[in-house]
Design an enzyme around this catalytic site. Structure first.
Site, PDB file in Angstrom:
ATOM      1  N   CYS A 132       5.747  -0.230   7.258  1.00 60.39           N
ATOM      2  CA  CYS A 132       5.434   0.955   6.466  1.00 60.39           C
ATOM      3  C   CYS A 132       6.641   1.324   5.606  1.00 60.39           C
ATOM      4  O   CYS A 132       7.769   1.315   6.096  1.00 60.39           O
ATOM      5  CB  CYS A 132       5.073   2.112   7.396  1.00 60.39           C
ATOM      6  SG  CYS A 132       4.634   3.627   6.553  1.00 60.39           S
ATOM      7  N   LEU A 133       6.378   1.672   4.355  1.00 66.03           N
ATOM      8  CA  LEU A 133       7.464   2.076   3.470  1.00 66.03           C
ATOM      9  C   LEU A 133       8.135   3.358   3.951  1.00 66.03           C
ATOM     10  O   LEU A 133       9.292   3.613   3.628  1.00 66.03           O
ATOM     11  CB  LEU A 133       6.951   2.244   2.039  1.00 66.03           C
ATOM     12  CG  LEU A 133       6.434   0.961   1.385  1.00 66.03           C
ATOM     13  CD1 LEU A 133       5.863   1.257   0.000  1.00 66.03           C
ATOM     14  CD2 LEU A 133       7.512  -0.098   1.312  1.00 66.03           C
ATOM     15  N   HIS A 157      -2.227   7.941   6.711  1.00 66.65           N
ATOM     16  CA  HIS A 157      -1.230   8.785   6.038  1.00 66.65           C
ATOM     17  C   HIS A 157      -1.878  10.043   5.480  1.00 66.65           C
ATOM     18  O   HIS A 157      -1.308  11.132   5.567  1.00 66.65           O
ATOM     19  CB  HIS A 157      -0.542   8.033   4.897  1.00 66.65           C
ATOM     20  CG  HIS A 157       0.548   7.119   5.332  1.00 66.65           C
ATOM     21  ND1 HIS A 157       1.695   7.561   5.971  1.00 66.65           N
ATOM     22  CD2 HIS A 157       0.688   5.776   5.209  1.00 66.65           C
ATOM     23  CE1 HIS A 157       2.479   6.522   6.219  1.00 66.65           C
ATOM     24  NE2 HIS A 157       1.891   5.434   5.770  1.00 66.65           N
ATOM     25  N   GLN A 179       2.965   9.918   1.125  1.00 64.45           N
ATOM     26  CA  GLN A 179       4.277   9.299   1.268  1.00 64.45           C
ATOM     27  C   GLN A 179       5.230   9.658   0.133  1.00 64.45           C
ATOM     28  O   GLN A 179       6.435   9.520   0.279  1.00 64.45           O
ATOM     29  CB  GLN A 179       4.150   7.778   1.358  1.00 64.45           C
ATOM     30  CG  GLN A 179       3.454   7.301   2.624  1.00 64.45           C
ATOM     31  CD  GLN A 179       3.275   5.818   2.597  1.00 64.45           C
ATOM     32  OE1 GLN A 179       2.279   5.309   2.089  1.00 64.45           O
ATOM     33  NE2 GLN A 179       4.252   5.099   3.135  1.00 64.45           N
ATOM     34  N   GLY A 224       0.832  -1.193   0.000  1.00 62.60           N
ATOM     35  CA  GLY A 224       0.000   0.000   0.000  1.00 62.60           C
ATOM     36  C   GLY A 224       0.865   1.240   0.000  1.00 62.60           C
ATOM     37  O   GLY A 224       2.006   1.219   0.473  1.00 62.60           O
ATOM     38  N   HIS A 254      -4.508   1.957   7.474  1.00 65.93           N
ATOM     39  CA  HIS A 254      -3.120   2.412   7.596  1.00 65.93           C
ATOM     40  C   HIS A 254      -2.853   3.525   6.577  1.00 65.93           C
ATOM     41  O   HIS A 254      -2.298   4.575   6.908  1.00 65.93           O
ATOM     42  CB  HIS A 254      -2.197   1.212   7.358  1.00 65.93           C
ATOM     43  CG  HIS A 254      -0.748   1.527   7.327  1.00 65.93           C
ATOM     44  ND1 HIS A 254       0.115   1.167   8.330  1.00 65.93           N
ATOM     45  CD2 HIS A 254       0.017   2.180   6.403  1.00 65.93           C
ATOM     46  CE1 HIS A 254       1.338   1.574   8.020  1.00 65.93           C
ATOM     47  NE2 HIS A 254       1.311   2.189   6.851  1.00 65.93           N
ATOM     48  N   GLU A 255      -3.255   3.314   5.329  1.00 64.07           N
ATOM     49  CA  GLU A 255      -3.005   4.299   4.279  1.00 64.07           C
ATOM     50  C   GLU A 255      -3.855   5.555   4.479  1.00 64.07           C
ATOM     51  O   GLU A 255      -3.392   6.673   4.238  1.00 64.07           O
ATOM     52  CB  GLU A 255      -3.244   3.693   2.890  1.00 64.07           C
ATOM     53  CG  GLU A 255      -2.371   2.496   2.563  1.00 64.07           C
ATOM     54  CD  GLU A 255      -0.874   2.727   2.732  1.00 64.07           C
ATOM     55  OE1 GLU A 255      -0.408   3.876   2.617  1.00 64.07           O
ATOM     56  OE2 GLU A 255      -0.153   1.751   2.983  1.00 64.07           O
TER      57      GLU A 255
END
Length: 168
Positions: free
Chosen positions: A92-93, A138, A51, A46, A134-135
């Site tokens: 997480c990225l 962000h 991000q 994701g 989660h996304e």
């Protein structure tokens, strides 16, 4: 298509609240394609536009093993359908190399626009429900480390800052 730079915690730009997408046009679709390429290359499941330092409400997700089920969520709205919380190990990225247990609702309803600007609703549970929450966080300027204790969050922050200094 292009691979975009992913912001890393504690970059303050990750705390920017994303704005709603007013029109789903070719520029938005190009960003979506670039986000998928970036996410797959990372590799991740994701990615939120925040991000990659684009502060619009756009999320791409693909939780399939073969990376052949891309999902796009523009201006996503989440409604919790089951208040019971479940624990998931999240990564997480933007917080590379760290996985921590986070509690989230397991069953939600998502209303969003797709890559063509068409409205749709999903009621996922399990990993997809966790991933979209989660996304969506962000897009609201929140990271999964915000669910952790202050001590854990500070430890992760210090280690990532050190890694970032060594790369610079």
């Amino acid at each position: 298509m292009a691979i975009l730079d992913i912001l890393e915690f504690p970059d303050p730009r990750l705390r920017t609240k994303a704005k709603k997408v007013v029109e789903v046009d070719d520029k938005v679709r190009t960003l979506i394609d670039d986000m998928f390429e970036t996410m797959y290359a990372a590799p991740g499941i994701g990615l939120a536009a925040t991000q990659v330092n684009v502060h619009q409400q756009i999320v791409v997700i693909d939780i399939s093993e073969d990376k052949n089920q891309p999902l796009v969520f523009i201006n996503p709205e989440i409604e919790v359908l089951d208040q019971q919380l479940h624990e998931y190990d999240e990564g997480c990225l933007s917080v590379p190399g760290y996985y921590e247990t986070v509690e989230r609702p397991q069953h939600v309803r998502i209303t969003a626009l797709d890559r063509n600007g068409e409205s749709f609703t999903l009621e996922p549970d399990g990993l997809l429900a966790v991933c979209i929450q989660h996304e969506k966080d962000h897009l609201d300027g929140k990271l999964f480390v915000d669910y952790l204790s202050q001590i854990k969050r500070q430890r992760i922050r210090k280690k990532l800052e050190k890694q970032q200094r060594l790369r610079a």
